[in-house]
Design an enzyme around this catalytic site. Structure first.
Site, PDB file in Angstrom:
ATOM      1  N   ASP A 115       9.250   6.191  -2.017  1.00 46.90           N
ATOM      2  CA  ASP A 115       9.148   4.684  -2.238  1.00 46.90           C
ATOM      3  C   ASP A 115      10.282   4.526  -3.343  1.00 46.90           C
ATOM      4  OD1 ASP A 115       7.060   3.948  -0.456  1.00 46.90           O
ATOM      5  OD2 ASP A 115       5.853   2.906  -2.123  1.00 46.90           O
ATOM      6  N   THR A 125       8.413   9.652  -7.658  1.00 45.51           N
ATOM      7  CA  THR A 125       7.115   8.827  -8.554  1.00 45.51           C
ATOM      8  C   THR A 125       6.923   7.476  -7.869  1.00 45.51           C
ATOM      9  OG1 THR A 125       9.386   8.168  -9.422  1.00 45.51           O
ATOM     10  CG2 THR A 125       8.131   9.808 -10.542  1.00 45.51           C
ATOM     11  N   GLY A 184      -1.067  10.202  -4.950  1.00 47.13           N
ATOM     12  CA  GLY A 184      -0.404   8.876  -5.138  1.00 47.13           C
ATOM     13  C   GLY A 184      -0.959   7.730  -4.777  1.00 47.13           C
ATOM     14  N   GLU A 200      -3.508  -7.438   5.706  1.00 47.10           N
ATOM     15  CA  GLU A 200      -4.380  -6.380   5.901  1.00 47.10           C
ATOM     16  C   GLU A 200      -5.755  -6.764   4.956  1.00 47.10           C
ATOM     17  OE1 GLU A 200      -2.163  -2.604   7.311  1.00 47.10           O
ATOM     18  OE2 GLU A 200      -3.013  -2.559   5.469  1.00 47.10           O
ATOM     19  N   HIS A 206      -5.284   6.641  33.609  1.00 51.69           N
ATOM     20  CA  HIS A 206      -5.601   5.236  33.817  1.00 51.69           C
ATOM     21  C   HIS A 206      -7.341   5.511  33.913  1.00 51.69           C
ATOM     22  CE1 HIS A 206      -6.582   1.647  35.827  1.00 51.69           C
ATOM     23  NE2 HIS A 206      -7.498   2.249  36.590  1.00 51.69           N
ATOM     24  N   GLY A 261      -0.994  -8.472   2.279  1.00 54.46           N
ATOM     25  CA  GLY A 261      -1.659  -9.867   2.371  1.00 54.46           C
ATOM     26  C   GLY A 261      -2.326  -9.640   3.778  1.00 54.46           C
TER      27      GLY A 261
HETATM   28  P1  FAD Z   1       3.295   7.127  -4.479  1.00 50.12           P
HETATM   29  O1  FAD Z   1       2.392   7.405  -3.286  1.00 50.12           O
HETATM   30  O2  FAD Z   1       3.447   6.002  -5.117  1.00 50.12           O
HETATM   31  O3  FAD Z   1       3.164   8.501  -5.453  1.00 50.12           O
HETATM   32  C1  FAD Z   1       3.790   8.428  -6.564  1.00 50.12           C
HETATM   33  C2  FAD Z   1       3.145   9.210  -7.689  1.00 50.12           C
HETATM   34  O4  FAD Z   1       3.995   9.646  -8.626  1.00 50.12           O
HETATM   35  C3  FAD Z   1       1.921   8.894  -8.007  1.00 50.12           C
HETATM   36  O5  FAD Z   1       0.491   9.567  -7.997  1.00 50.12           O
HETATM   37  C4  FAD Z   1       2.362   8.297  -9.506  1.00 50.12           C
HETATM   38  O6  FAD Z   1       0.944   8.535 -10.347  1.00 50.12           O
HETATM   39  C5  FAD Z   1       3.073   9.614  -9.813  1.00 50.12           C
HETATM   40  N1  FAD Z   1       4.209   9.392 -10.737  1.00 50.12           N
HETATM   41  C6  FAD Z   1       4.880   8.554 -11.177  1.00 50.12           C
HETATM   42  N2  FAD Z   1       5.463   8.673 -12.557  1.00 50.12           N
HETATM   43  C7  FAD Z   1       5.344   9.875 -12.773  1.00 50.12           C
HETATM   44  C8  FAD Z   1       5.704  10.599 -13.824  1.00 50.12           C
HETATM   45  N3  FAD Z   1       6.666  10.281 -14.753  1.00 50.12           N
HETATM   46  N4  FAD Z   1       5.170  11.891 -14.187  1.00 50.12           N
HETATM   47  C9  FAD Z   1       4.128  12.106 -13.293  1.00 50.12           C
HETATM   48  N5  FAD Z   1       3.635  11.587 -12.169  1.00 50.12           N
HETATM   49  C10 FAD Z   1       4.293  10.386 -11.895  1.00 50.12           C
HETATM   50  N6  FAD Z   1       2.153   2.844   3.743  1.00 50.12           N
HETATM   51  C11 FAD Z   1       1.867   3.331   5.034  1.00 50.12           C
HETATM   52  O7  FAD Z   1       2.714   4.292   5.533  1.00 50.12           O
HETATM   53  N7  FAD Z   1       0.934   3.089   5.739  1.00 50.12           N
HETATM   54  C12 FAD Z   1      -0.083   2.244   5.179  1.00 50.12           C
HETATM   55  O8  FAD Z   1      -1.262   1.993   5.800  1.00 50.12           O
HETATM   56  C13 FAD Z   1      -0.226   1.854   3.774  1.00 50.12           C
HETATM   57  N8  FAD Z   1      -0.938   1.155   3.193  1.00 50.12           N
HETATM   58  C14 FAD Z   1      -0.779   0.457   2.080  1.00 50.12           C
HETATM   59  C15 FAD Z   1      -1.767  -0.040   1.283  1.00 50.12           C
HETATM   60  C16 FAD Z   1      -1.416  -0.577   0.052  1.00 50.12           C
HETATM   61  C17 FAD Z   1      -2.598  -1.247  -0.568  1.00 50.12           C
HETATM   62  C18 FAD Z   1      -0.295  -0.245  -0.660  1.00 50.12           C
HETATM   63  C19 FAD Z   1      -0.369  -0.468  -2.174  1.00 50.12           C
HETATM   64  C20 FAD Z   1       0.665   0.603  -0.183  1.00 50.12           C
HETATM   65  C21 FAD Z   1       0.496   1.151   1.278  1.00 50.12           C
HETATM   66  N9  FAD Z   1       1.184   1.855   1.849  1.00 50.12           N
HETATM   67  C22 FAD Z   1       1.070   2.177   3.318  1.00 50.12           C
HETATM   68  C23 FAD Z   1       2.544   2.332   1.185  1.00 50.12           C
HETATM   69  C24 FAD Z   1       2.315   3.627   0.710  1.00 50.12           C
HETATM   70  O9  FAD Z   1       1.279   3.866  -0.119  1.00 50.12           O
HETATM   71  C25 FAD Z   1       3.563   4.408  -0.020  1.00 50.12           C
HETATM   72  O10 FAD Z   1       4.867   4.043   0.876  1.00 50.12           O
HETATM   73  C26 FAD Z   1       3.526   5.687  -0.267  1.00 50.12           C
HETATM   74  O11 FAD Z   1       2.688   6.029  -0.927  1.00 50.12           O
HETATM   75  C27 FAD Z   1       4.936   6.050  -0.996  1.00 50.12           C
HETATM   76  O12 FAD Z   1       4.815   7.493  -1.141  1.00 50.12           O
HETATM   77  P2  FAD Z   1       5.359   8.141  -2.688  1.00 50.12           P
HETATM   78  O13 FAD Z   1       5.229   9.787  -2.530  1.00 50.12           O
HETATM   79  O14 FAD Z   1       6.985   7.983  -2.610  1.00 50.12           O
HETATM   80  O15 FAD Z   1       4.960   7.388  -4.032  1.00 50.12           O
HETATM   81  P1  NAI Z   2       5.768  -7.044   1.765  1.00 51.58           P
HETATM   82  O1  NAI Z   2       7.203  -6.851   1.762  1.00 51.58           O
HETATM   83  O2  NAI Z   2       5.561  -6.609   3.112  1.00 51.58           O
HETATM   84  O3  NAI Z   2       5.517  -8.687   1.917  1.00 51.58           O
HETATM   85  C1  NAI Z   2       5.509  -9.381   0.911  1.00 51.58           C
HETATM   86  C2  NAI Z   2       5.925 -11.044   1.296  1.00 51.58           C
HETATM   87  O4  NAI Z   2       5.714 -11.597   0.216  1.00 51.58           O
HETATM   88  C3  NAI Z   2       6.987 -11.204   1.916  1.00 51.58           C
HETATM   89  O5  NAI Z   2       6.482 -12.029   3.446  1.00 51.58           O
HETATM   90  C4  NAI Z   2       7.713 -12.126   1.226  1.00 51.58           C
HETATM   91  O6  NAI Z   2       8.572 -13.009   1.869  1.00 51.58           O
HETATM   92  C5  NAI Z   2       6.584 -12.675   0.386  1.00 51.58           C
HETATM   93  N1  NAI Z   2       7.147 -13.389  -0.944  1.00 51.58           N
HETATM   94  C6  NAI Z   2       7.921 -12.839  -1.860  1.00 51.58           C
HETATM   95  N2  NAI Z   2       8.021 -13.404  -2.911  1.00 51.58           N
HETATM   96  C7  NAI Z   2       7.115 -14.604  -2.676  1.00 51.58           C
HETATM   97  C8  NAI Z   2       6.743 -15.731  -3.730  1.00 51.58           C
HETATM   98  N3  NAI Z   2       7.117 -15.751  -4.870  1.00 51.58           N
HETATM   99  N4  NAI Z   2       5.660 -16.671  -2.957  1.00 51.58           N
HETATM  100  C9  NAI Z   2       5.348 -16.496  -1.617  1.00 51.58           C
HETATM  101  N5  NAI Z   2       5.866 -15.335  -0.950  1.00 51.58           N
HETATM  102  C10 NAI Z   2       6.384 -14.445  -1.458  1.00 51.58           C
HETATM  103  O7  NAI Z   2       5.006  -6.497   0.728  1.00 51.58           O
HETATM  104  P2  NAI Z   2       3.520  -6.348   0.389  1.00 51.58           P
HETATM  105  O8  NAI Z   2       2.857  -6.982   1.510  1.00 51.58           O
HETATM  106  O9  NAI Z   2       3.419  -6.432  -0.867  1.00 51.58           O
HETATM  107  O10 NAI Z   2       3.500  -4.681   0.659  1.00 51.58           O
HETATM  108  C11 NAI Z   2       4.373  -3.802  -0.182  1.00 51.58           C
HETATM  109  C12 NAI Z   2       4.638  -2.627   0.359  1.00 51.58           C
HETATM  110  O11 NAI Z   2       3.684  -1.875   0.946  1.00 51.58           O
HETATM  111  C13 NAI Z   2       5.398  -2.768   1.829  1.00 51.58           C
HETATM  112  O12 NAI Z   2       6.702  -2.475   1.714  1.00 51.58           O
HETATM  113  C14 NAI Z   2       4.803  -2.133   2.861  1.00 51.58           C
HETATM  114  O13 NAI Z   2       5.689  -1.346   3.657  1.00 51.58           O
HETATM  115  C15 NAI Z   2       3.806  -1.313   2.218  1.00 51.58           C
HETATM  116  N6  NAI Z   2       2.622  -1.280   2.737  1.00 51.58           N
HETATM  117  C16 NAI Z   2       2.439  -0.720   4.077  1.00 51.58           C
HETATM  118  C17 NAI Z   2       1.355  -0.861   4.752  1.00 51.58           C
HETATM  119  C18 NAI Z   2       1.128  -0.239   6.248  1.00 51.58           C
HETATM  120  O14 NAI Z   2       2.189   0.361   6.603  1.00 51.58           O
HETATM  121  N7  NAI Z   2       0.394  -0.691   7.115  1.00 51.58           N
HETATM  122  C19 NAI Z   2       0.006  -1.417   4.389  1.00 51.58           C
HETATM  123  C20 NAI Z   2       0.342  -2.058   2.940  1.00 51.58           C
HETATM  124  C21 NAI Z   2       1.514  -2.124   2.169  1.00 51.58           C
END
Ligand code: FAD
Ligand code: NAI
Length: 466
Positions: A313, A143, A40, A187, A445, A185
């Protein structure tokens, strides 16, 4: 027609973990995945690649700026971006292969293709023009989510990028403009800042990291500004002109007003993520969505159609990999007739920057809004011995405890390794523990974790080292 106890659509952390737990419980399980690789968003274009680049860029930064003060003399490090991207890819491949292994080990069938629900108990899997239909007693929709887009600003993943493009830039942009001061943003901004980009973040709200404790977010902003981040809060980007060599972003106050132009080489759109349900056939199957396009579920992850569940998600709640995983385990247990459960009050959140930010439970703002009387205990890393000797003293620990019962309601940390440290608070809170319990727990410690014990002591106004 192949027939299963459970078919999981999507193999992100929600889907593959659900499949493994169901197989452990004796079910015959298949997963359906439309991407070439399993894992995913998290493993392919999310958590894992971003953490690989955060680690590598931090080493680059440390070599350039921290080694000398410890008496480690090295010549100025040179960036080899293709090798750094290769390091990232190796990390992705290793983790993805790990999921392949888990599927084999647990005898889970992997069906590659797009899954579509064609009635209760039937899933159609399409790939390369061919379609097969499988039968199943239960379906879990996992998904995930997709990037949220800004109207009128088209992402080409080269100059205007989402997180996916920002994880694979071919060169360090001179000027990176980030829309959204959320987790992505900050990270990915950190990655490119460390590698040499000038970073400007435009945020709609008047603060960074909405949802995190306000005091922590304020200090975090100051630290990032010291690192060279520029912030424009209460501001929105309304258009990006891509016609010239330089991108011209039009920004204006969130409340409206005079606009100005910001020049950039790359624009990262990081304004959140949206649930992904395209092509799943939910409407025809009768699976209802809520008003934000998420699959609607009851407290037991059941959708509006019997035998169809949803997690991760694509449903309500924080979009975090560990939340998706825990829901995957819980729903598998529920389907098996057990009492699967997720405690949404105790889900840690971590921002993997330097320093890290971590948080669990209620923020001060939430407690105030709920009218709950609380006591605050704070302890700065400047007073923590280990942090002092390592000269990494930025940040503090903040514990919020119920004023009457002393039960810990929230813990917020900004500082190095905050993402590892938060888990003792998680365990304490799962057991309904008090600040006194934490304060009386012996901590090794010298560790940074002693700052948590001291913050717990500070709840009772008796911190030792402050
Ligand atoms: P996903 O990981 O999105 O997986 C869904 C899967 O379903 C995908 O592989 C997709 O191809 C598949 N799929 C969709 N529709 C279909 C279909 N019809 N048929 C077959 N397959 C399908 N979260 C953290 O906790 N820690 C982090 O450090 C973190 N960093 C992140 C950094 C970035 C840049 C991003 C974008 C996200 C980050 N997240 C982080 C969020 C995290 O990736 C998601 O919360 C997590 O992947 C959600 O898991 P999920 O299983 O719900 O879905
Ligand atoms: P986010 O929801 O964390 O932040 C989006 C930011 O954009 C908010 O501060 C919001 O106020 C701002 N925003 C929204 N519309 C805007 C606009 N038109 N102009 C300017 N600012 C605007 O979403 P982000 O950073 O895109 O991450 C998506 C998801 O991925 C999050 O829900 C997060 O939980 C997950 N994620 C988790 C990580 C982790 O756990 N370390 C790392 C990266 C992603």
């Amino acid at each position: 027609m192949a027939s299963y106890d459970l078919v999981v659509i999507g193999t992100g952390p929600g889907g593959y973990v659900c499949a493994v737990r169901a197989a452990q419980l004796g079910m015959k399980v298949a997963v359906v995945e439309k991407n070439p690789t399993l894992g995913g968003t998290c493993l392919n274009v999310g958590c894992m690649p971003s953490k690989a680049l955060l680690h590598a860029s931090e080493m680059f930064e440390e070599a350039a700026h921290s080694f000398a003060k410890m008496g480690v003399s090295v010549s100025a490090p040179k960036l080899d971006l293709p090798s750094m991207m290769n390091f990232k890819q190796q990390g992705i491949d290793g983790n993805v292969k790990g999921v392949d292994f888990l599927m084999k080990k647990n005898k889970i069938d992997v069906l590659k293709g797009a899954g579509k629900i064609v009635g209760a108990g039937k899933v159609e899997v399409s790939a390369n023009g061919s379609t097969q239909t499988i039968e199943t007693k239960n379906i879990v929709i996992a998904t995930g989510s997709d990037i949220a887009r800004l109207k009128g600003i088209e992402i080409d993943e080269k100059r205007i990028v989402s997180s996916t493009g920002a994880l694979s830039l071919e060169k360090v942009p001179e000027r990176l403009l980030i829309i959204g001061a959320g987790v992505i943003g900050l990270e990915l901004g950190s990655v490119w800042k460390r590698l040499g980009a000038e970073v400007m973040v435009v945020e709609f709200l008047d603060r960074i990291l909405p949802g995190m404790d306000g005091e922590i977010a304020k200090q975090f902003q100051r630290i990032l500004e010291k690192q060279g981040f520029a912030f424009k809060l209460g501001t929105k980007v309304t258009a990006v002109d891509t016609s010239g060599k330089t991108l011209l972003a039009k920004v204006e106050p969130a409340a409206g007003g005079a606009s100005e132009t910001i020049e950039a080489d790359v624009v990262l759109v990081a304004i959140g993520r949206v649930p992904f349900t395209d092509g799943l056939g939910l409407k025809e199957a009768g699976v209802a969505l809520d008003n934000r396009g998420r699959v609607q579920i009851d407290p037991h992850f059941a959708t509006t159609v019997k035998g169809i569940y949803a997690i991760g998600d694509v449903v309500a709640g924080p979009m975090l990999a560990h939340k998706a995983e825990d829901e995957g385990v819980a729903v598998a247990e529920i389907i098996a007739g057990q009492a699967g459960h997720v405690n949404y009050d105790v889900i840690p959140g971590v921002v993997y920057t330097t320093p890290e930010v971590s948080s669990i439970g209620k923020t001060e703002e939430e407690l105030k809004q709920a009218g709950i009387a609380y006591t605050v205990g704070k302890f700065p890393f400047t007073a923590n011995g280990r942090s002092k000797v390592n000269q990494t003293t930025e940040g503090f620990v903040k514990i919020l405890a119920d004023a009457k019962t002393d039960r810990v309601l929230g813990v917020h940390i900004i500082g190095r390794e905050a993402g590892e440290m938060i888990h003792e608070a998680a365990v304490l809170m799962e057991f309904g523990g008090s600040a006194e319990d934490l304060a009386r727990t012996c901590h090794a410690h010298p560790t940074r974790s002693e700052a948590i014990k001291e913050a717990a002591l500070a709840v009772g106004k008796r911190a030792i080292h402050m």
